[in-house]
Design a protein around this motif. Structure first.
Motif, PDB file in Angstrom:
ATOM      1  N   GLY A   8       0.774  -1.225   0.000  1.00  0.00           N
ATOM      2  CA  GLY A   8       0.000   0.000   0.000  1.00  0.00           C
ATOM      3  C   GLY A   8       0.809   1.279   0.000  1.00  0.00           C
ATOM      4  O   GLY A   8       0.349   2.308   0.491  1.00  0.00           O
ATOM      5  N   ASN A   9       1.990   1.251  -0.587  1.00  0.00           N
ATOM      6  CA  ASN A   9       2.801   2.460  -0.709  1.00  0.00           C
ATOM      7  C   ASN A   9       2.405   3.223  -1.972  1.00  0.00           C
ATOM      8  O   ASN A   9       1.980   2.626  -2.956  1.00  0.00           O
ATOM      9  CB  ASN A   9       4.286   2.093  -0.763  1.00  0.00           C
ATOM     10  CG  ASN A   9       4.719   1.398   0.505  1.00  0.00           C
ATOM     11  OD1 ASN A   9       4.786   2.005   1.559  1.00  0.00           O
ATOM     12  ND2 ASN A   9       5.009   0.104   0.408  1.00  0.00           N
ATOM     13  N   ASN A  42       0.586  -4.525  -3.776  1.00  0.00           N
ATOM     14  CA  ASN A  42      -0.429  -3.472  -3.742  1.00  0.00           C
ATOM     15  C   ASN A  42       0.115  -2.047  -3.643  1.00  0.00           C
ATOM     16  O   ASN A  42      -0.353  -1.261  -2.831  1.00  0.00           O
ATOM     17  CB  ASN A  42      -1.411  -3.717  -2.580  1.00  0.00           C
ATOM     18  CG  ASN A  42      -2.078  -5.059  -2.670  1.00  0.00           C
ATOM     19  OD1 ASN A  42      -2.489  -5.493  -3.737  1.00  0.00           O
ATOM     20  ND2 ASN A  42      -2.172  -5.747  -1.551  1.00  0.00           N
ATOM     21  N   ASN A  43       1.062  -1.715  -4.484  1.00  0.00           N
ATOM     22  CA  ASN A  43       1.619  -0.370  -4.484  1.00  0.00           C
ATOM     23  C   ASN A  43       1.111   0.407  -5.690  1.00  0.00           C
ATOM     24  O   ASN A  43       0.734  -0.174  -6.707  1.00  0.00           O
ATOM     25  CB  ASN A  43       3.145  -0.438  -4.498  1.00  0.00           C
ATOM     26  CG  ASN A  43       3.663  -1.111  -3.247  1.00  0.00           C
ATOM     27  OD1 ASN A  43       3.631  -0.531  -2.179  1.00  0.00           O
ATOM     28  ND2 ASN A  43       4.115  -2.349  -3.369  1.00  0.00           N
ATOM     29  N   ILE A  44       1.096   1.734  -5.563  1.00  0.00           N
ATOM     30  CA  ILE A  44       0.638   2.607  -6.646  1.00  0.00           C
ATOM     31  C   ILE A  44       1.778   3.545  -7.029  1.00  0.00           C
ATOM     32  O   ILE A  44       2.345   4.225  -6.178  1.00  0.00           O
ATOM     33  CB  ILE A  44      -0.603   3.417  -6.229  1.00  0.00           C
ATOM     34  CG1 ILE A  44      -1.761   2.483  -5.882  1.00  0.00           C
ATOM     35  CG2 ILE A  44      -0.988   4.405  -7.341  1.00  0.00           C
ATOM     36  CD1 ILE A  44      -2.966   3.189  -5.302  1.00  0.00           C
ATOM     37  N   ILE A  45       2.070   3.565  -8.322  1.00  0.00           N
ATOM     38  CA  ILE A  45       3.091   4.457  -8.870  1.00  0.00           C
ATOM     39  C   ILE A  45       2.374   5.428  -9.793  1.00  0.00           C
ATOM     40  O   ILE A  45       1.833   5.029 -10.813  1.00  0.00           O
ATOM     41  CB  ILE A  45       4.171   3.652  -9.622  1.00  0.00           C
ATOM     42  CG1 ILE A  45       4.867   2.688  -8.660  1.00  0.00           C
ATOM     43  CG2 ILE A  45       5.158   4.579 -10.296  1.00  0.00           C
ATOM     44  CD1 ILE A  45       5.759   1.680  -9.325  1.00  0.00           C
ATOM     45  N   GLY A  46       2.346   6.713  -9.409  1.00  0.00           N
ATOM     46  CA  GLY A  46       1.664   7.729 -10.205  1.00  0.00           C
ATOM     47  C   GLY A  46       0.295   8.052  -9.659  1.00  0.00           C
ATOM     48  O   GLY A  46      -0.107   7.563  -8.597  1.00  0.00           O
ATOM     49  N   GLY A  47      -0.421   8.895 -10.392  1.00  0.00           N
ATOM     50  CA  GLY A  47      -1.760   9.309  -9.985  1.00  0.00           C
ATOM     51  C   GLY A  47      -2.637   9.561 -11.186  1.00  0.00           C
ATOM     52  O   GLY A  47      -2.176   9.566 -12.321  1.00  0.00           O
ATOM     53  N   GLY A  54       5.829  -8.316  -6.366  1.00  0.00           N
ATOM     54  CA  GLY A  54       5.220  -7.022  -6.658  1.00  0.00           C
ATOM     55  C   GLY A  54       3.806  -7.150  -7.207  1.00  0.00           C
ATOM     56  O   GLY A  54       3.395  -6.362  -8.050  1.00  0.00           O
ATOM     57  N   HIS A  55       3.074  -8.124  -6.709  1.00  0.00           N
ATOM     58  CA  HIS A  55       1.721  -8.402  -7.203  1.00  0.00           C
ATOM     59  C   HIS A  55       0.784  -7.208  -6.971  1.00  0.00           C
ATOM     60  O   HIS A  55       0.908  -6.475  -5.998  1.00  0.00           O
ATOM     61  CB  HIS A  55       1.150  -9.642  -6.523  1.00  0.00           C
ATOM     62  CG  HIS A  55       2.032 -10.843  -6.641  1.00  0.00           C
ATOM     63  ND1 HIS A  55       2.465 -11.343  -7.852  1.00  0.00           N
ATOM     64  CD2 HIS A  55       2.581 -11.635  -5.694  1.00  0.00           C
ATOM     65  CE1 HIS A  55       3.232 -12.399  -7.645  1.00  0.00           C
ATOM     66  NE2 HIS A  55       3.323 -12.589  -6.335  1.00  0.00           N
ATOM     67  N   ASN A  56      -0.166  -7.054  -7.885  1.00  0.00           N
ATOM     68  CA  ASN A  56      -1.210  -6.032  -7.809  1.00  0.00           C
ATOM     69  C   ASN A  56      -0.654  -4.606  -7.761  1.00  0.00           C
ATOM     70  O   ASN A  56      -1.262  -3.727  -7.165  1.00  0.00           O
ATOM     71  CB  ASN A  56      -2.140  -6.286  -6.612  1.00  0.00           C
ATOM     72  CG  ASN A  56      -2.805  -7.633  -6.718  1.00  0.00           C
ATOM     73  OD1 ASN A  56      -3.270  -8.022  -7.782  1.00  0.00           O
ATOM     74  ND2 ASN A  56      -2.830  -8.364  -5.630  1.00  0.00           N
TER      75      ASN A  56
END
Length: 183
Positions: free
Chosen positions: A72-73, A102-107, A129-131
């Motif tokens: 969740g980062n 479950n990490n998000i890169i960008g917006g 690095g799933h999801n």
């Protein structure tokens, strides 16, 4: 930094956009010129962290950001591999390397966009690095999205499930272009 910065082990917000002089482009740059071999600018071993508004340059042979623990980062509004104007390559060996869930890169808004350009590897999603979601970022181009600032590899993935490059919501598409050896 001449030695590794402390590992991020729990939820933390590193938000360089909170500086009163921030005007849409990074003013805080982490430069790896004096970094030790294989050093990363930031190493994230815990979950729930936010890394926003920095420029990461010259972390060679390491990289800018390594996310390998927790989940969740969020990594957004950064220039990774370019100057603070987002136009000239100042490469890292690796831009962002992810091997946790479950990490998000960008917006989805232009203000959340990362510019990940000029690196040997732009974004690497590895085993674990799933999801991961890579959205709304400019990869291999400048801050305008129109001038080539190539990575050797734009986005690579190895042994991951649920990787999403872009998303079916407005603003979540990426521009991935002009890589030397492919996406």
């Amino acid at each position: 930094p001449g030695s590794a910065l402390p590992e991020i082990t729990g939820p933390v917000t590193l938000d360089a956009t909170s500086d009163p002089d921030f005007a849409g482009q990074p003013i805080v740059r982490l430069d790896g010129f004096y970094a030790a071999d294989e050093q990363f600018g930031l190493r994230v071993a815990g979950g729930g962290s936010l890394i926003r508004g920095f420029a990461f340059t010259r972390f060679v042979p390491g990289g800018a950001i390594s996310v390998y623990g927790g989940s969740g980062n969020v990594i957004d509004k950064n220039f990774i591999g370019t100057d603070v104007n987002g136009t000239t390559a100042i490469p890292n060996a690796q831009g962002i390397r992810v091997s946790s869930l479950n990490n998000i890169i960008g917006g989805t808004a232009p203000s959340g966009r990362n510019v990940i350009s000029g690196n040997q590897a732009g974004v690497q999603i590895l085993l674990g690095g799933h999801n991961t979601l890579v959205q709304g970022s400019y990869i291999g181009v400048d801050v305008t999205g129109s001038i080539s600032v190539p990575n050797d590899f734009g986005v690579t993935a190895q042994d991951v499930l649920g990787l999403r490059i872009g998303d079916p919501v407005a603003g979540a598409g990426n521009i991935i272009a002009n890589t030397t050896t492919g996406v």
